[in-house]
Design a protein around this motif. Structure first.
Motif, PDB file in Angstrom:
ATOM      1  N   SER A   1       0.895  -1.069   0.116  1.00 24.38           N
ATOM      2  CA  SER A   1       0.097  -0.153  -0.057  1.00 24.38           C
ATOM      3  C   SER A   1       0.953   1.325   0.103  1.00 24.38           C
ATOM      4  O   SER A   1       2.038   0.988   0.213  1.00 24.38           O
ATOM      5  CB  SER A   1      -0.845  -0.001   1.274  1.00 24.38           C
ATOM      6  OG  SER A   1      -0.084   0.217   2.346  1.00 24.38           O
ATOM      7  N   GLU A   2       0.371   2.258  -0.107  1.00 25.13           N
ATOM      8  CA  GLU A   2       0.963   3.723  -0.415  1.00 25.13           C
ATOM      9  C   GLU A   2       1.752   3.849   1.255  1.00 25.13           C
ATOM     10  O   GLU A   2       2.840   4.266   1.227  1.00 25.13           O
ATOM     11  CB  GLU A   2       0.103   4.948  -0.621  1.00 25.13           C
ATOM     12  CG  GLU A   2       0.039   4.927  -2.129  1.00 25.13           C
ATOM     13  CD  GLU A   2      -0.827   6.183  -2.571  1.00 25.13           C
ATOM     14  OE1 GLU A   2      -0.617   7.119  -1.733  1.00 25.13           O
ATOM     15  OE2 GLU A   2      -1.632   6.146  -3.137  1.00 25.13           O
TER      16      GLU A   2
ATOM     17  N   LYS B   1       5.689   3.817   1.855  1.00 22.74           N
ATOM     18  CA  LYS B   1       6.335   5.161   2.372  1.00 22.74           C
ATOM     19  C   LYS B   1       7.079   4.682   3.752  1.00 22.74           C
ATOM     20  O   LYS B   1       8.272   5.077   3.695  1.00 22.74           O
ATOM     21  CB  LYS B   1       5.118   6.322   3.106  1.00 22.74           C
ATOM     22  CG  LYS B   1       5.692   7.559   3.424  1.00 22.74           C
ATOM     23  CD  LYS B   1       4.604   8.430   3.909  1.00 22.74           C
ATOM     24  CE  LYS B   1       5.149   9.707   4.821  1.00 22.74           C
ATOM     25  NZ  LYS B   1       4.255  10.458   5.664  1.00 22.74           N
TER      26      LYS B   1
END
Length: 129
Positions: free
Chosen positions: A34-35, A39
């Motif tokens: 996922s983003e 990150k």
């Protein structure tokens, strides 16, 4: 360099897909995280730039190795370069960096069902504890 991040994600996604799938670790390909996860992974990558080493053949990523103190965390060798001594080269380089830093031992963990990795590290001289 920052542009190594995607190369590393793609390399680990290819190399560890089957292993992650076998153990039920999702996402099976780390580059499909996922983003938020990406990150966090990028922050980890940037935080550990000093001990995340890469080996290139021109612009082709041959492999990478990550270590903390006297602990080898991860070794990844591109499939097309495997069995050509690059894993040994990177590992011995890091072993020497660790020992030159004053540590007396070098440690790592390998999953008990990862026989290829176990045999590789035994070949270099590691012993199972």
């Amino acid at each position: 360099q920052d542009d190594f991040f995607q190369l590393e994600l793609d390399l680990e996604s290819e190399l560890f897909f089957e292993f992650r799938k076998k153990h039920g670790w999702e996402p099976y390909k780390i580059n499909e995280s996922s983003e938020t996860e990406l990150k966090e992974i990028k922050e980890f990558f940037n935080k550990n730039k000093e001990t995340f080493l890469f080996y290139f053949n021109n612009s082709d990523l041959v492999g990478s190795i990550l270590y903390f103190g006297n602990y080898i965390n991860c070794l990844s060798i591109n499939r097309k370069y495997q069995r050509n001594g690059f894993g040994i080269l990177l590992t011995k380089y890091v072993i020497n960096k660790i020992l030159d830093s004053g540590y007396k031992t070098v440690e790592l963990n390998v999953f008990s069902d990862n026989t290829n990795a176990i045999n590789f590290y035994k070949k270099i001289g590691f012993v199972v504890i």
